[in-house]
Design an enzyme around this catalytic site. Structure first.
Site, mmCIF file in Angstrom:
data_model
loop_
_atom_site.group_PDB
_atom_site.id
_atom_site.type_symbol
_atom_site.label_atom_id
_atom_site.label_comp_id
_atom_site.label_asym_id
_atom_site.label_seq_id
_atom_site.Cartn_x
_atom_site.Cartn_y
_atom_site.Cartn_z
ATOM 1 N N GLU A 150 9.334 4.243 -2.344
ATOM 2 C CA GLU A 150 9.565 5.840 -2.794
ATOM 3 C C GLU A 150 10.305 6.602 -1.654
ATOM 4 O OE1 GLU A 150 6.018 8.188 -3.658
ATOM 5 O OE2 GLU A 150 7.344 9.463 -4.759
ATOM 6 N N LYS A 172 -12.003 -2.810 -8.361
ATOM 7 C CA LYS A 172 -10.721 -2.856 -9.003
ATOM 8 C C LYS A 172 -10.729 -1.982 -10.368
ATOM 9 C CE LYS A 172 -9.522 -6.766 -6.509
ATOM 10 N NZ LYS A 172 -8.911 -8.181 -6.518
ATOM 11 N N ASP A 210 -5.932 -6.216 -0.336
ATOM 12 C CA ASP A 210 -5.780 -6.383 -1.847
ATOM 13 C C ASP A 210 -5.310 -5.250 -2.464
ATOM 14 O OD1 ASP A 210 -6.221 -6.947 -4.605
ATOM 15 O OD2 ASP A 210 -8.118 -8.261 -3.960
ATOM 16 N N HIS A 268 13.212 15.202 -3.013
ATOM 17 C CA HIS A 268 13.397 13.952 -3.671
ATOM 18 C C HIS A 268 14.715 13.792 -4.242
ATOM 19 C CE1 HIS A 268 9.305 12.083 -3.701
ATOM 20 N NE2 HIS A 268 8.995 13.229 -3.346
HETATM 21 C C1 HMG Z 1 11.507 15.539 2.883
HETATM 22 C C2 HMG Z 1 10.617 16.777 3.573
HETATM 23 C C3 HMG Z 1 9.830 15.880 4.837
HETATM 24 C C4 HMG Z 1 11.624 17.635 4.218
HETATM 25 O O1 HMG Z 1 10.745 18.690 4.892
HETATM 26 P P1 HMG Z 1 11.533 19.561 6.060
HETATM 27 O O2 HMG Z 1 10.465 20.293 6.679
HETATM 28 O O3 HMG Z 1 12.838 20.316 5.239
HETATM 29 O O4 HMG Z 1 12.431 18.468 6.850
HETATM 30 P P2 HMG Z 1 12.978 18.665 8.491
HETATM 31 O O5 HMG Z 1 14.402 18.262 8.244
HETATM 32 O O6 HMG Z 1 12.932 20.040 8.811
HETATM 33 O O7 HMG Z 1 11.959 17.977 9.300
HETATM 34 C C5 HMG Z 1 10.829 18.047 9.647
HETATM 35 C C6 HMG Z 1 10.188 16.952 9.753
HETATM 36 O O8 HMG Z 1 10.135 15.916 8.585
HETATM 37 C C7 HMG Z 1 10.141 14.667 9.122
HETATM 38 N N1 HMG Z 1 11.271 14.180 8.436
HETATM 39 C C8 HMG Z 1 12.303 14.559 7.822
HETATM 40 N N2 HMG Z 1 13.296 13.904 7.186
HETATM 41 C C9 HMG Z 1 13.248 12.793 7.701
HETATM 42 C C10 HMG Z 1 13.476 11.526 7.315
HETATM 43 N N3 HMG Z 1 14.710 11.425 6.761
HETATM 44 N N4 HMG Z 1 12.926 10.358 8.154
HETATM 45 C C11 HMG Z 1 11.828 10.685 8.922
HETATM 46 N N5 HMG Z 1 11.345 11.657 8.984
HETATM 47 C C12 HMG Z 1 11.961 12.744 8.487
HETATM 48 C C13 HMG Z 1 10.279 14.592 10.567
HETATM 49 O O9 HMG Z 1 8.976 14.639 11.333
HETATM 50 C C14 HMG Z 1 10.649 15.991 10.775
HETATM 51 O O10 HMG Z 1 10.595 16.529 12.073
HETATM 52 P P3 HMG Z 1 11.469 15.968 13.337
HETATM 53 O O11 HMG Z 1 11.047 14.623 13.814
HETATM 54 O O12 HMG Z 1 12.953 16.222 13.089
HETATM 55 O O13 HMG Z 1 11.032 16.910 14.714
HETATM 56 C C15 HMG Z 1 9.725 17.708 2.774
HETATM 57 O O14 HMG Z 1 10.419 18.406 1.762
HETATM 58 C C16 HMG Z 1 8.548 16.861 2.044
HETATM 59 O O15 HMG Z 1 7.744 16.349 2.835
HETATM 60 N N6 HMG Z 1 8.638 16.850 0.735
HETATM 61 C C17 HMG Z 1 7.567 16.176 0.031
HETATM 62 C C18 HMG Z 1 7.918 14.591 -0.257
HETATM 63 C C19 HMG Z 1 6.643 13.852 -0.662
HETATM 64 O O16 HMG Z 1 5.690 14.267 -0.130
HETATM 65 N N7 HMG Z 1 6.806 13.029 -1.529
HETATM 66 C C20 HMG Z 1 5.548 12.317 -1.747
HETATM 67 C C21 HMG Z 1 5.586 11.631 -2.866
HETATM 68 S S1 HMG Z 1 5.531 12.686 -4.344
HETATM 69 C C22 HMG Z 1 4.463 11.823 -5.404
HETATM 70 O O17 HMG Z 1 4.708 10.614 -5.592
HETATM 71 C C23 HMG Z 1 3.372 12.296 -6.100
HETATM 72 C C24 HMG Z 1 3.140 13.549 -7.013
HETATM 73 C C25 HMG Z 1 4.024 14.481 -6.683
HETATM 74 O O18 HMG Z 1 3.570 13.315 -8.376
HETATM 75 C C26 HMG Z 1 1.754 14.120 -7.045
HETATM 76 C C27 HMG Z 1 1.314 15.328 -7.709
HETATM 77 O O19 HMG Z 1 1.179 15.307 -8.790
HETATM 78 O O20 HMG Z 1 1.235 16.350 -6.872
HETATM 79 N N1 NDP Z 2 -14.292 -13.416 -4.633
HETATM 80 C C1 NDP Z 2 -14.025 -12.289 -5.353
HETATM 81 O O1 NDP Z 2 -14.733 -11.878 -6.334
HETATM 82 C C2 NDP Z 2 -13.052 -11.416 -4.877
HETATM 83 C C3 NDP Z 2 -12.057 -11.756 -3.921
HETATM 84 N N2 NDP Z 2 -11.098 -10.988 -3.430
HETATM 85 C C4 NDP Z 2 -10.420 -11.544 -2.289
HETATM 86 O O2 NDP Z 2 -11.020 -12.026 -1.315
HETATM 87 C C5 NDP Z 2 -10.237 -11.759 0.043
HETATM 88 C C6 NDP Z 2 -10.989 -11.098 1.027
HETATM 89 O O3 NDP Z 2 -12.490 -11.557 1.042
HETATM 90 P P1 NDP Z 2 -13.019 -11.451 2.669
HETATM 91 O O4 NDP Z 2 -14.416 -11.693 2.425
HETATM 92 O O5 NDP Z 2 -12.676 -10.055 3.037
HETATM 93 O O6 NDP Z 2 -12.248 -12.348 3.416
HETATM 94 P P2 NDP Z 2 -12.387 -14.037 3.484
HETATM 95 O O7 NDP Z 2 -12.889 -14.696 2.411
HETATM 96 O O8 NDP Z 2 -11.337 -14.483 4.128
HETATM 97 O O9 NDP Z 2 -13.793 -13.996 4.451
HETATM 98 C C7 NDP Z 2 -13.449 -13.345 5.838
HETATM 99 C C8 NDP Z 2 -13.673 -14.530 6.827
HETATM 100 O O10 NDP Z 2 -13.419 -14.206 8.085
HETATM 101 C C9 NDP Z 2 -14.377 -14.532 8.811
HETATM 102 N N3 NDP Z 2 -14.683 -13.738 10.153
HETATM 103 C C10 NDP Z 2 -13.986 -13.940 11.430
HETATM 104 N N4 NDP Z 2 -14.291 -13.294 12.180
HETATM 105 C C11 NDP Z 2 -14.749 -11.981 11.570
HETATM 106 C C12 NDP Z 2 -15.096 -10.631 11.785
HETATM 107 N N5 NDP Z 2 -15.010 -9.998 12.851
HETATM 108 N N6 NDP Z 2 -15.783 -9.932 10.839
HETATM 109 C C13 NDP Z 2 -15.760 -10.400 9.417
HETATM 110 N N7 NDP Z 2 -15.488 -11.795 9.383
HETATM 111 C C14 NDP Z 2 -14.879 -12.436 10.246
HETATM 112 C C15 NDP Z 2 -15.706 -14.796 8.234
HETATM 113 O O11 NDP Z 2 -16.812 -15.742 8.939
HETATM 114 P P3 NDP Z 2 -18.387 -15.697 8.121
HETATM 115 O O12 NDP Z 2 -18.148 -15.393 6.789
HETATM 116 O O13 NDP Z 2 -18.760 -17.098 8.541
HETATM 117 O O14 NDP Z 2 -18.831 -14.524 9.253
HETATM 118 C C16 NDP Z 2 -15.036 -15.240 6.911
HETATM 119 O O15 NDP Z 2 -14.805 -16.654 6.824
HETATM 120 C C17 NDP Z 2 -9.052 -11.250 -0.471
HETATM 121 O O16 NDP Z 2 -7.999 -12.510 -0.579
HETATM 122 C C18 NDP Z 2 -9.272 -10.569 -1.842
HETATM 123 O O17 NDP Z 2 -8.033 -10.615 -2.643
HETATM 124 C C19 NDP Z 2 -10.971 -9.817 -4.055
HETATM 125 C C20 NDP Z 2 -11.718 -9.316 -5.145
HETATM 126 C C21 NDP Z 2 -12.915 -9.989 -5.434
#
Ligand code: HMG
Ligand code: NDP
Length: 411
Positions: free
Chosen positions: A99, A228, A303, A406
C-alpha cells in the site's frame, strides 16, 4: 530432461503425489518440479515465484507443497523513540506492504512522536489462550466439571508443564452453555506467540480432565479461545499481549507537522473512531491499526491470520490543557490500546532468513533475557507504530489530505 522435469512427469503419470516430491529430491528441486507441473497445466509462468533468495529447506517447517516465494516490498519507518516496559530507546520499524503512502504516513507519525519526546508503551496483560470444548450430560455434570477444574488447577498446571520448558499455565476459566463446557486455558508463553505450545499443553491437561471427570473432549479448540476470528472475548479479556501506547503532542507540532489542530483530531476521533465504529458494529475502534499490525507481522514472520485479533484496538484522542491555563490552547493526547496482539520472536516464521533480519532491525530476534522480554518489546514497538499511523491518518483526514496523498504516493 532435468531432475525437476522428470519428477513433474512422474507426478503427471500418477506415480507420485505433489506432496511426496520432497521424499525424492532436495527441497529446492522438489519446489522446481511443482512449478514445472503447475506451469504445464496452467497459463502461469512462475519465473518470479521461483526466484527466491533462501534455501527451500529453511522453509520446511513453514509450508507444504512449496513452489517458491512471494516477495512483498519491505520499508522502514522511524527511527522512533519508545519508552516501554521492555522496549527502550530508538528503533526503525520494518513494514512489509503493497500500500503506497503507508510507510510515508507511519514515518510522519514517528517523526511527530519523536518531536513529542517519544511514545510511551506498556503491556497491561499477557497470556495465550486455548479453549477446548467438552460434552457433559446436563447442567449438573457441567457444574461438577466446573468445580473440579476450580479445585484442580494445580494438577492441570503440572500436566501442561510436562510438555514445555517455557510455557506456564496461568489460569483456566470455565464457560457453560447447556451441556457444552468450554475451559479457556491461558498461558504465559514467554517469547513464543504460543499457539502450538498452548495447544500441546492443553491436550495434556485435557487427558487429566477426561480421566478424572465424566466430561468427554469434543475438540481441543471450541472457538472460545478465540483464534483467527473477530471476537468480543479477545477485546474484553485480551489474548496474547494487551498493550497500550500513548503520547502528548505539543500543539505547535500538531500544527506544523500534521497541518491541523488538536481540537480537529479529537473531534474526528470521536465522530469517526468511536461513534462511527459503534454505529458500524465494529470491534476495532480505530482508523487503520490493521495496516501497521499486518505490515509488521509480514515483515517479521508472524502468523498473518492473527491480524484479525491484532487489529482489535481502540484509539482515543483529547485536548489537554495545563490546569493553570484552563481556557488557553491545549496539546493533543492520543492513545491506542491493542487488546489482543499475538506476537513471538521465536517459533513460527521468525526463523526465515528475511523475517529474522527484520527482527534484528528491532534488536529482538530469538529468546529474550529474561524470557518473554523480546516479545514484550516487540508488542510495544508495534503499538508505537500503530500510534504513529493513527496520528498521521487522523491528521490527513482532518486536513482533507487523504485522497491527495494516495493519488500522489499510492498509484
Ligand atoms: C503522505 C503524507 C505523510 C504526506 O504528509 P505531508 O505532511 O504533506 O508530508 P511532508 O512532505 O510535509 O513530510 C512530512 C513527513 O512525512 C514523512 N514522509 C512524507 N513523504 C514520505 C515518503 N515519500 N517516504 C517516507 N516518509 C515520508 C516524513 O517523515 C516527512 O518528514 P521529513 O522526514 O521530510 O522531515 C500524509 O498526507 C499522510 O500521512 N496521509 C495519510 C496516508 C495514510 O495514512 N494512509 C494509510 C492507509 S489509509 C487506509 O488504508 C485505511 C482507511 C483510510 O480506509 C481507513 C479509514 O477508513 O480511516
Ligand atoms: N497448533 C495450533 O492450533 C496453531 C498453530 N499455529 C502456528 O503455531 C506456530 C507458533 O506456535 P508457537 O508455540 O509460538 O511456536 P513453536 O511451536 O515453534 O514453539 C516455540 C518453541 O520455542 C521454544 N523456545 C525457545 N526459547 C523460547 C523462549 N524464550 N520463549 C518461548 N519459547 C521458547 C519452545 O520450547 P519449550 O516449549 O520447550 O519451552 C518451543 O519449542 C506458528 O507457526 C503458527 O502459525 C497457529 C495457530 C494455531
Amino acid at each position: 530432461m532435468t531432475d525437476a522435469a522428470a519428477l513433474a512427469a512422474r507426478v503427471r503419470e500418477g506415480e507420485l503425489r505433489l506432496h511426496e516430491l520432497d521424499d525424492h529430491a532436495d527441497p529446492d528441486v522438489a519446489a522446481a518440479a511443482r512449478r514445472h507441473l503447475v506451469e504445464s497445466e496452467t497459463d502461469a509462468s512462475l519465473d518470479a515465484v521461483g526466484n527466491y533468495g533462501f534455501p527451500a529447506a529453511a522453509a520446511e517447517p513453514n509450508v507444504e507443497n512449496m513452489i517458491g516465494a512471494v516477495q512483498v516490498p519491505l520499508g522502514v519507518a522511524g527511527p522512533v523513540a519508545v519508552d516501554g516496559g521492555a522496549a527502550d530507546g530508538e528503533a526503525f520499524l520494518p513494514l512489509a506492504t503493497t500500500e503506497g503512502a503507508l510507510l510515508a504516513s507511519v514515518n510522519r507519525g514517528c517523526s511527530v512522536l519523536n518531536a513529542a519526546g517519544g511514545a510511551t508503551a506498556r503491556i497491561i496483560k499477557s497470556g495465550m489462550t486455548r479453549a477446548p470444548v467438552f460434552r457433559v450430560a446436563d447442567v449438573v455434570e457441567a457444574e461438577a466439571l466446573v468445580e473440579w477444574v476450580r479445585d484442580n488447577v494445580d494438577r492441570l498446571r503440572a500436566a501442561a508443564a510436562e510438555t514445555t520448558n517455557h510455557g506456564e499455565l496461568l489460569d483456566v476459566t470455565p464457560y457453560v452453555v447447556g451441556n457444552s463446557v468450554y475451559l479457556r486455558f491461558r498461558y504465559d508463553t514467554k517469547d513464543a506467540m504460543g499457539m502450538n505450545m498452548a495447544t500441546i499443553a492443553t491436550e495434556a491437561a485435557c487427558d487429566v480432565v477426561e480421566a478424572e471427570t465424566e466430561a468427554s473432549l469434543v475438540a481441543l479448540s471450541g472457538n472460545l479461545c478465540t483464534d483467527k476470528k473477530p471476537a468480543a472475548i479477545n477485546a474484553v479479556e485480551g489474548r496474547g499481549r494487551s498493550v497500550t501506547a500513548d503520547v502528548t503532542v505539543p500543539r505547535e507540532v500538531v500544527e506544523d507537522r500534521l497541518h491541523t489542530t488538536p481540537e480537529a483530531i479529537a473531534e474526528l476521533n470521536t465522530r469517526k473512531n468511536l461513534i462511527g465504529s459503534a454505529k458500524a458494529g465494529s470491534l476495532g475502534f480505530n482508523a487503520h491499526v490493521a495496516n501497521v499490525v499486518a505490515a509488521m507481522f509480514l515483515a517479521t514472520g508472524q502468523d498473518e491470520a492473527q491480524v484479525v485479533e491484532g487489529a482489535n484496538a481502540i484509539t482515543t484522542a483529547e485536548v489537554r490543557r495545563a490546569e493553570a491555563s484552563a481556557g488557553s490552547d491545549g496539546d493533543l493526547y492520543v492513545s491506542v490500546s491493542l487488546s489482543s496482539l499475538e506476537v513471538g520472536t521465536v517459533g513460527g516464521g521468525t526463523k526465515l532468513p528475511t523475517q529474522a533480519e527484520a527482527l534484528d532491525v528491532l534488536g529482538i530476534r530469538g529468546g529474550g533475557d529474561p524470557p518473554g522480554s523480546n516479545a514484550d518489546a516487540f508488542a510495544e514497538y508495534i503499538a508505537a507504530g500503530a500510534l504513529a499511523g493513527e496520528l498521521s491518518l487522523l491528521s490527513a483526514l482532518a486536513s482533507q489530505h487523504l485522497s491527495s496523498a494516495h493519488a500522489e504516493l499510492g498509484r
